[in-house]
Design a protein around this motif. Structure first.
Motif, short mmCIF file in Angstrom:
data_model
loop_
_atom_site.label_atom_id
_atom_site.label_comp_id
_atom_site.label_asym_id
_atom_site.label_seq_id
_atom_site.Cartn_x
_atom_site.Cartn_y
_atom_site.Cartn_z
N PRO A 53 0.80 -1.24 0.00
CA PRO A 53 0.00 0.00 0.00
C PRO A 53 0.83 1.27 0.00
CG PRO A 53 -0.12 -1.09 2.15
CD PRO A 53 0.63 -2.01 1.25
N LYS A 54 2.17 1.14 0.10
CA LYS A 54 3.09 2.29 0.05
C LYS A 54 2.77 3.33 1.12
CE LYS A 54 4.04 1.61 -4.85
NZ LYS A 54 3.94 2.14 -6.21
N LEU A 55 2.70 2.88 2.34
CA LEU A 55 2.38 3.77 3.47
C LEU A 55 3.66 4.09 4.25
CD1 LEU A 55 -0.75 1.88 4.82
CD2 LEU A 55 -0.78 3.99 3.52
N HIS A 56 3.73 5.31 4.80
CA HIS A 56 4.83 5.68 5.67
C HIS A 56 4.62 5.00 7.03
CE1 HIS A 56 6.47 8.66 2.96
NE2 HIS A 56 5.26 9.12 2.75
N PHE A 57 5.74 4.64 7.66
CA PHE A 57 5.62 3.97 8.96
C PHE A 57 6.86 4.27 9.80
CE2 PHE A 57 8.03 1.11 6.33
CZ PHE A 57 8.97 0.55 7.19
N SER A 58 6.74 4.03 11.11
CA SER A 58 7.89 4.14 12.01
C SER A 58 7.82 3.01 13.03
CB SER A 58 7.90 5.50 12.70
OG SER A 58 6.80 5.61 13.58
N LEU A 59 8.98 2.40 13.32
CA LEU A 59 9.07 1.32 14.29
C LEU A 59 9.94 1.81 15.45
CD1 LEU A 59 8.10 -1.67 14.46
CD2 LEU A 59 10.40 -2.33 13.78
N LYS A 60 9.36 1.87 16.65
CA LYS A 60 10.04 2.45 17.81
C LYS A 60 10.22 1.40 18.89
CE LYS A 60 7.97 5.49 20.49
NZ LYS A 60 7.28 6.72 20.91
N ARG A 98 1.94 -8.32 10.23
CA ARG A 98 1.33 -8.17 8.90
C ARG A 98 0.03 -7.39 9.03
NH1 ARG A 98 0.15 -13.66 6.22
NH2 ARG A 98 2.42 -13.73 6.13
N VAL A 99 -0.12 -6.35 8.21
CA VAL A 99 -1.35 -5.54 8.20
C VAL A 99 -1.88 -5.52 6.77
CG1 VAL A 99 -2.38 -3.29 8.71
CG2 VAL A 99 -0.43 -4.07 10.05
N LEU A 100 -3.14 -5.92 6.59
CA LEU A 100 -3.78 -5.85 5.27
C LEU A 100 -4.60 -4.57 5.20
CD1 LEU A 100 -5.01 -9.53 4.77
CD2 LEU A 100 -3.01 -8.46 3.76
N VAL A 101 -4.20 -3.66 4.31
CA VAL A 101 -4.90 -2.38 4.11
C VAL A 101 -5.67 -2.48 2.80
CG1 VAL A 101 -4.64 0.12 3.94
CG2 VAL A 101 -3.02 -1.20 5.30
N LYS A 102 -6.99 -2.64 2.88
CA LYS A 102 -7.86 -2.87 1.72
C LYS A 102 -7.35 -4.06 0.90
CE LYS A 102 -9.54 0.62 -0.63
NZ LYS A 102 -9.60 1.85 -1.42
N GLY A 103 -6.88 -5.09 1.60
CA GLY A 103 -6.40 -6.31 0.95
C GLY A 103 -4.95 -6.26 0.51
N LYS A 104 -4.31 -5.07 0.60
CA LYS A 104 -2.90 -4.94 0.20
C LYS A 104 -2.01 -5.16 1.43
CE LYS A 104 -3.88 -1.67 -3.51
NZ LYS A 104 -3.65 -0.30 -4.01
N PRO A 105 -1.05 -6.10 1.32
CA PRO A 105 -0.27 -6.44 2.52
C PRO A 105 0.87 -5.48 2.85
CG PRO A 105 0.35 -7.86 0.69
CD PRO A 105 -0.71 -6.94 0.17
N PHE A 106 0.98 -5.17 4.15
CA PHE A 106 2.15 -4.48 4.70
C PHE A 106 2.75 -5.44 5.72
CE2 PHE A 106 4.02 -2.29 8.28
CZ PHE A 106 4.91 -1.40 7.68
N GLN A 107 4.00 -5.84 5.52
CA GLN A 107 4.62 -6.81 6.40
C GLN A 107 5.99 -6.32 6.82
OE1 GLN A 107 4.00 -11.21 5.87
NE2 GLN A 107 6.15 -11.14 5.28
N LEU A 108 6.32 -6.50 8.10
CA LEU A 108 7.58 -6.00 8.64
C LEU A 108 8.15 -7.03 9.62
CD1 LEU A 108 9.20 -3.33 8.32
CD2 LEU A 108 8.15 -2.57 10.44
N VAL A 109 9.42 -7.36 9.41
CA VAL A 109 10.13 -8.28 10.32
C VAL A 109 10.55 -7.48 11.56
CG1 VAL A 109 12.10 -9.83 10.59
CG2 VAL A 109 10.92 -9.68 8.39
N LEU A 110 10.26 -7.99 12.74
CA LEU A 110 10.55 -7.29 13.99
C LEU A 110 11.98 -7.54 14.44
CD1 LEU A 110 7.19 -8.14 15.76
CD2 LEU A 110 7.77 -5.99 14.66
#
Length: 461
Positions: free
Chosen positions: A298-305, A338-350
């Motif tokens: 989904p090409k979203l901005h994100f931050s991992l804190k 993993r977050v599905l935004v309108k069916g589009k996957p956003f996945q991030l390794v912790l």
């Protein structure tokens, strides 16, 4: 063919709160309309109607618009003037750049007694000898023809020559109608040729399974999708070039054929895009070896804190503010999220293992961001917790030692017990008068004030 639809009229009636029964003005230009209908039933109060640059072949279904004052049907495929007798208030009619060759049909406008302006420029009839004289003599109520005012002397002269001008117009009109009949036959022949050619192409594609052709087909497939795609594009370009370079007459049929061709190409392109979209392989989230990938479809901005104080990892995902929460699906695993935004996957390794069961997800009411808090699996015991546990699970001797150690820490503040040099007195103080910020040297300023003998404290200053 495309006709006027209620949905189209409502969309074009935004200025009237999408109400069409009380509509007084509407613009339906460049809508590829091929048939004019329904407007006289839906919009009885229309005063201004714009229909320019469409594919309308005939003026119809506007006869009941008794309040209509201005009708613009420029750049259409109209060949004769008709069906306007019921438009009692019509005072301006624009028929620019149509295909009106039956100039005698202008006599139908005699009943529109309020008609003041008429535009026929760009029509074949304007090339007839005596065209202007005929129109001026036929329509007595007209004040302006093709943006040129009709003078009284011009009308008198036109009426004097009317019988012979009318005869000339009739002869030229007959010649034009014969020419139009030939053009229609030619257009029919061209259309049939095109259909036959298309049929042959379809048959050749279907009969592609002969031994030789099958071998060719296999060779083509072996060449790869990229080259096959290029080959198709070259073929399409060649067809386009042939179509656009072929000389044709400017007729209603050629105009319609061009529109059909463009529409066909556009539809084929849309179908190709749709099939590609359907054939698109699913996004790889986990490899065959079991390696989890970082994905942001989904090409979203994100931050991992890393929240060390609360021993948790926080993901802030910049989800669109007005996106409904029901379109979000959050899945927290020990090593990834993993977050599905309108069916589009956003996945991030912790960066480290977390507890999925204790995790929580919230949406910000102001920004709409999704905030996921994930407690770490390894618990880190802080210094305060160490002290408290040692006191809790220890005997009396340990307690005394702890108390003693605490006492020592307190005594270390005493200057006499301080073993380190005092860094605050390394630099010797110097007399600094009138230097540096005044607020840092209040005592020095007081001395400075005393040094002035003539200083007076004036309350008014």
């Amino acid at each position: 063919f495309l006709s006027v639809t209620e949905d189209l009229v409502r969309r074009r009636a935004e200025h009237n709160n999408c109400e069409i029964f009380s509509l007084e003005e509407i613009s339906l230009h460049q809508q590829e309309i091929e048939k004019l209908e329904y407007l006289d039933k839906w919009c009885r109060d229309l005063k201004i109607l714009y229909l320019q640059n469409n594919l309308i072949p005939k003026i119809e279904n506007v006869g009941k618009l008794k309040k209509l004052e201005y009708l613009n049907v420029a750049l259409n495929n109209i060949e004769r003037i008709e069906n306007l007798e019921g438009c009692e208030e019509l005072n301006k009619l624009d028929l620019t750049a149509n295909f009106i060759g039956e100039l005698s049909s202008v006599e139908a406008l005699k009943y529109n007694i309020h008609l003041k302006e008429l535009f026929l420029v760009g029509n074949p009839c304007t090339e007839f000898e005596g065209y202007r004289q005929f129109v001026v003599a036929t329509l007595h109520q007209l004040k302006c023809l093709d943006s040129k005012e009709i003078e009284r002397s011009e009308r008198i002269q036109a009426l004097q020559n009317y019988p012979e001008v009318k005869q000339k117009i009739r002869e030229q009109e007959q010649a034009y109608l014969l020419k139009r009949a030939r053009e229609k036959e030619e257009a029919q022949r061209r259309m049939q040729e095109r259909k036959d050619k298309k049929q042959k192409q379809m048959e050749s594609k279907l009969g592609f399974d002969s031994p030789d052709s099958l071998e060719n087909k296999e060779n083509h497939q072996a060449e790869g999708d990229g080259e096959q795609k290029t080959w198709r594009t070259v073929e399409d370009d060649e067809e386009d070039r042939r179509f656009w370079e072929e000389p044709t007459l400017y007729t209603p049929e050629s105009r319609l054929e061009t529109h059909r061709y463009i529409e066909e190409k556009r539809r084929a392109k849309d179908n190709t895009k749709e099939s590609k979209k359907r054939e698109r392989p699913l996004q790889t989230l986990v490899t065959a070896e079991g390696k989890v990938l970082n994905v942001n479809v989904p090409k979203l901005h994100f931050s991992l804190k890393d929240d060390e104080e609360n021993n948790q990892i926080i993901l802030d995902l910049a989800v669109y503010r007005h996106l409904d929460t029901s379109l979000l699906d959050v899945d927290v695993q020990p090593t990834y999220i993993r977050v599905l935004v309108k069916g589009k996957p956003f996945q991030l390794v912790l960066p480290e293992e977390v507890k999925p069961d204790s995790s929580s997800a919230k949406r910000s009411q102001t920004t709409g961001h999704l905030v996921v808090s994930m407690p770490k699996a390894k618990e880190i015991i802080l210094a305060k917790q160490k002290v408290s546990t040692s006191i809790k699970h220890s005997d009396g001797n340990t307690l005394q030692k702890t108390a003693r150690s605490v006492q020592v820490e307190k005594l270390e503040v005493d200057p006499s017990k301080y073993s380190f040099p005092d860094v605050t007195k390394i630099i010797q103080e110097k007399e600094r008068i009138g230097q540096g910020p005044i607020r840092l040297q209040p005592e020095k300023i007081t001395e400075t004030k005393k040094s002035y003998v003539d200083f007076e404290n004036n309350d008014e200053v």
